[in-house]
Design an enzyme around this catalytic site. Structure first.
Site, short mmCIF file in Angstrom:
data_model
loop_
_atom_site.label_atom_id
_atom_site.label_comp_id
_atom_site.label_asym_id
_atom_site.label_seq_id
_atom_site.Cartn_x
_atom_site.Cartn_y
_atom_site.Cartn_z
N CYS A 158 1.04 -1.16 0.03
CA CYS A 158 -0.04 0.18 -0.02
C CYS A 158 0.94 1.12 -0.08
O CYS A 158 0.16 2.49 -0.13
CB CYS A 158 -0.90 -0.12 1.22
SG CYS A 158 0.09 0.11 2.97
N GLY A 210 4.83 -4.79 11.21
CA GLY A 210 4.99 -6.16 10.87
C GLY A 210 4.74 -6.75 9.50
O GLY A 210 5.25 -7.77 9.06
N THR A 256 -12.49 -8.99 2.17
CA THR A 256 -12.07 -10.41 2.70
C THR A 256 -10.79 -11.16 2.44
O THR A 256 -10.65 -12.10 2.44
CB THR A 256 -13.29 -11.17 2.15
OG1 THR A 256 -13.22 -11.38 0.71
CG2 THR A 256 -14.69 -10.98 2.48
#
Length: 455
Positions: free
Chosen positions: A47, A110, A184
């Site tokens: 991202c 992480g 999901t």
């Protein structure tokens, strides 16, 4: 040479990163490796960064140019104006720092370690790795584990998900909040775990792609796509984290949901229809939806359908954006997207970061020495073979003379002498390689022994 082309939150704006996020990261290694001078390719797409690691068959002058050309051809319209190239030791140090979370928006987060491992696995499945890239990414994972075990960086760092929800916590009572999770995938699972850790219990999930397995496996209700607008309107917090390359939530969807909610007045905490004189969404006594300002257009500020909450919080974890920025124009909506979250990223944990940086730098130097030594290895092998052939010829000559015992003594002496003779050049080759002078050794071997096919 190893070349890394990097675009991240540190050297590219959000628009460029968003465009890169729409590129097909799974197909990218194969596209890059199709270049005749590229021996291997691995792509990391997250991202906040898009990075290409290439094993290029060229010298230090041409390799960066070839890498940029291969990336431009593979990325096409997604290619940003600039992707900073890093070579060999610098590329290794950068990847080791990335894997450790030192280059993340939230230092020490992480998730990036797993993303680095999955990038290598994806390239392996595509058949686009090379021995050098395999070694690079394996050393990156080893370095990350060493930093995690030897410093407090992992404890000091927080993930983007945690930071985004922390920012929302100032506005939300999680134990009472109704939460809609949109997505999901793996990121959604992390988000769900963080929501539950904060005490959220009323969580629903909407999969824009229609996947129902996530809801069943995690024990939460699933929202039918036909009711998505209503679910968005009823939620106190909407958390989006899908891999969709388009907006799944926008102002129109929110307004549609609010209109449906106002028409039925079926919101949490609704009173019986006979007691609507003070209805927060503008319905008069008897629950007549016709009196709701939503049905008279243009008076949204007087009818926020907020049900007493100060704001409806939308947390957008997606890149490209899952939420259209136009939701900010909707009354009562507060949007926390990646750009906003970055502005609130905490300061680095200085001591842990310094220790981690030192480990990264040491690991990068060790990796580079290994790389340089591998470059002289063929020349050392050729030199040993040259001496071995001369030794065997001499042993064949000695075998024709003297007794069996004399021949054994002579063979032992000659083999020992050959070992002594090769020891110094072997050590010197590694020393020169460590200093970046492997070409000097190759030139010397060529000049002295005529061995010129090992570069």
């Amino acid at each position: 040479m190893l070349i890394c082309l990097t675009a991240s939150h540190k050297n590219a704006d959000f628009t460029a990163l968003e465009a890169l996020a729409t590129a097909d990261a799974k197909a990218m290694p194969s596209s890059l490796a199709s270049h005749p001078a590229v021996d291997g390719a691995v792509v990391i797409s997250t991202c906040n960064r898009f990075e290409v690691y290439l094993d290029v068959d060229a010298d230090e002058h041409r390799a960066p140019e070839i890498a940029l050309s291969a990336a431009a051809a593979a990325l096409g319209e997604h290619h940003p104006e600039a992707m900073a190239p890093l070579a060999d030791g610098d590329a290794a140090e950068h990847l080791f720092a990335v894997a450790a979370g030192l280059e993340s928006v939230v230092v020490g987060e992480g998730e990036i370690a797993g993303q680095v491992r999955r990038a290598l696995a994806s390239a392996q499945r595509a058949g686009t790795t090379s021995p050098q890239l395999e070694r690079l990414f394996q050393r990156a994972s080893e370095t990350q584990r060493g930093i995690k075990n030897r410093t407090g960086l992992g404890e000091a760092g927080r993930s983007i998900v945690r930071l985004g929800l922390d920012l929302a916590s100032a506005r939300v009572d999680w134990s009472q909040a109704r939460v809609l999770l949109v997505g999901t995938g793996r990121f959604a699972a992390v988000s769900l775990a963080e929501l539950r850790r904060r005490g959220a219990e009323r969580i629903e999930v909407w999969s824009p792609s229609g996947r129902e397995r996530f809801a069943r496996s995690h024990g939460i209700p699933a929202v039918d796509g036909r009711d998505a607008a209503l679910a968005v309107a009823m939620a106190d917090v909407v958390v989006t984290c899908t891999s969709a390359d388009h907006h799944v939530v926008d102002a129109a969807l929110i307004r549609e949901g609010r209109a449906r909610l106002a028409a039925t007045h079926a919101h949490p905490g609704a009173e019986p229809a006979a007691a609507h004189a003070g209805c927060p969404i503008g319905l008069g006594a008897g629950g007549d939806a016709a009196t709701c300002p939503l049905h008279h257009g243009g008076h949204e500020a007087a009818c926020p359908v907020d049900h007493g909450r100060p704001a409806q919080v939308v947390v957008d974890m997606g890149l490209p954006r899952n939420v259209d920025p136009d939701v900010r124009d909707v009354h009562g909506i507060e949007l926390l997207d990646l750009e906003t979250i970055r502005l609130h990223a905490p300061l680095e944990h200085l001591t842990a970061t310094d220790d981690a940086r030192a480990i990264v730098q040491k690991a990068a130097r060790r990796f580079e020495r290994g790389t340089e030594e591998r470059r002289v290895a063929p020349a050392i092998t050729a030199l040993r073979q040259h001496v071995e052939e001369a030794l065997e010829a001499e042993l064949a000559r000695v075998a024709k003379r003297g007794t069996e015992e004399e021949r054994k003594v002579a063979e032992q002496a000659l083999r020992h002498f050959a070992g002594v003779l090769l020891h110094k050049p072997t050590v010197r080759a590694r020393e020169l390689a460590a200093d970046g002078r492997h070409d000097d050794f190759l030139a010397a071997v060529d000049a002295l022994f005529g061995i010129d096919d090992v570069a």
